[in-house]
Design an enzyme around this catalytic site. Structure first.
Site, short mmCIF file in Angstrom:
data_model
loop_
_atom_site.label_atom_id
_atom_site.label_comp_id
_atom_site.label_asym_id
_atom_site.label_seq_id
_atom_site.Cartn_x
_atom_site.Cartn_y
_atom_site.Cartn_z
CB ALA A 180 -4.04 -1.88 8.41
CG ASP A 181 -3.62 3.21 6.86
OD1 ASP A 181 -4.14 3.81 5.92
OD2 ASP A 181 -4.22 2.92 7.90
CB ILE A 182 2.70 1.17 7.32
CG1 ILE A 182 2.60 2.58 7.92
CG2 ILE A 182 4.14 0.85 6.96
CD1 ILE A 182 3.27 2.73 9.26
N GLY A 185 0.59 0.22 1.91
CA GLY A 185 1.42 1.16 1.19
C GLY A 185 2.68 0.52 0.64
#
Length: 418
Positions: A180-182, A185
């Site tokens: 989710a973060d990657i 990003g």
């Protein structure tokens, strides 16, 4: 800045001459800004003087006997660090000066914090109308849940990923890295590059970008979402299987696992010949992919018995001799020992002032003329405070005053000189 002539050559990346003010921490923002740094931008990472980015302290593991967290190192190369206290008005004024000279600003504070500090897009564009301002958050800047705290595992759950990840009838499983973060990003990087291009092609003004982890996860559902829209039935967990292709999954061998991808009709006869089961080619239950999907349970049971009779290396060699896509399930050691990964230059290292040589995955972006590169080690906390402030026009006396006011922390070399 916009309008300046550029002539990058040699070791300069395609974003050489672009300045990024990185007011982010942990993963989603730092992953975004690391990509911009890999592409040649000058990334100035703003950190709290009292400890800096939280991931500096997420250890073990560390590199050797140093205090350098492997997590922090993984997403913070190609940056300079400034230790700046945004809780003080003096620190915020320094931040405004830095933002006035930047092309891009990236932040992932909780929604509303930058506005509370007088550092939101509306405040900063007055001095720098060509600023591209990217805000990253869990749920985005509007909507009924915009103020909720967000963590990757929650985003994988709420965005649908965990509903389709894991063994059928088993517990839902988080994908092993923080996708989710990657993912957010990556979307942020893409949006920033688009905004920079639009600025150059347009009238030179910047704009605000809003990217959320939840939106990114929902967008990544792609064909799983379309399957739901087409049928009205939410897809479930299938282990390593594919909902519309068979066989396309892992099978257990006599000594491990093999992953196969019979992803088109012309591969199926080769797959059957490789296993010495040519009788299956025209079996009406399995003749076409649609048949194999419909009769998946029968096919899985049959193939499980076949693969159990082979060793992993043996069956992979046979499958590849017949041009059938197949692989072992590699661990990290095997990934970075791969001749292909080595040939592509995907294992790199950089010298670090306290940790020595640190290794990391390289950038996957390859350019013919303006290469990506690891140009800077992941910085020490506040390593470049004095350097960056001097470049922004602050005199030694002004820097000393800011240090005395606890607005900034001096660079480590200045600190040691005492």
């Amino acid at each position: 800045m916009t309008g300046e002539a550029r002539d990058p050559d040699g070791d300069a990346g395609p974003l050489d001459g672009v300045t990024v003010l990185d007011a982010s921490r942990v993963l989603v923002g730092p992953f975004c800004t690391m990509q911009l740094g890999d592409l040649g931008a000058d990334v100035i990472k703003v950190e709290r003087p009292d400890g800096g980015d939280q991931t500096r302290h997420w250890h073990p593991p560390t590199y050797g006997d140093s205090d350098e967290s492997a997590y922090y190192v993984s997403v913070n190369r190609n940056k300079r660090s400034v230790a700046l206290n945004l809780a003080s008005e003096e620190g915020r004024e320094v931040f405004r000066d830095l933002a006035a000279e930047a092309d891009v600003l990236v932040e992932n504070f909780r929604v509303g914090k930058m506005e509370e500090w007088g550092l939101d897009y509306g405040d900063l564009r007055e001095r720098n109308p060509d600023l591209v301002y990217c805000s990253l958050s869990g749920y985005g800047e509007w909507g009924p849940e915009k103020d909720r705290p967000a963590y990757d595992i929650i985003m994988q759950a709420e965005g649908g990923l965990m509903s389709i990840t894991g063994v059928e009838d088993g517990m839902p499983v988080r994908v092993g890295v923080a996708l989710a973060d990657i993912g957010a990003g990556m979307y942020a990087t893409q949006a920033i590059l688009a905004a920079l291009l639009e600025r150059e092609l347009g009238d030179g003004t910047g704009q605000k970008i809003d990217v959320s982890l939840l939106d990114g996860q929902v967008a990544w559902m792609t064909y799983m979402a379309s399957n739901y829209f087409a049928t009205g039935d939410p897809p479930g967990r299938m282990g390593s299987k594919h909902p519309t292709i068979a066989p396309y999954q892992a099978f257990e061998t006599a000594d491990g696992y093999v992953v196969v991808a019979v992803a088109s009709e012309h591969i199926w006869p080769d797959f059957c010949r490789a296993l010495d089961r040519e009788d299956l080619v025209d079996d009406p239950r399995f003749a076409a992919n649609a048949d194999r999907v419909e009769n998946r349970d029968e096919l899985d049971a049959l193939l499980a018995e076949e693969f159990a009779a082979y060793g992993t290396d043996e069956v992979i060699e046979i499958l590849r001799e017949h041009d059938v896509p197949a692989s072992t399930v590699r661990d990290m050691a095997e990934v970075f020992d791969s001749p292909q990964v080595e040939a592509r230059g995907m294992r790199t290292s950089v010298d670090h002032p306290t940790a020595g040589e640190v290794e990391m995955p390289a950038s996957p972006m390859h350019f013919s003329r303006t290469p990506t590169a690891v140009r800077r080690h992941p910085p020490l906390l506040g390593e470049h405070t004095d350097e960056v402030l001097r470049e922004t026009g602050y005199s030694p006396d002004e820097i000393e005053r800011l240090v005395a006011a606890d607005a900034v922390a001096p660079s480590p070399d200045e600190r040691s000189d005492g």
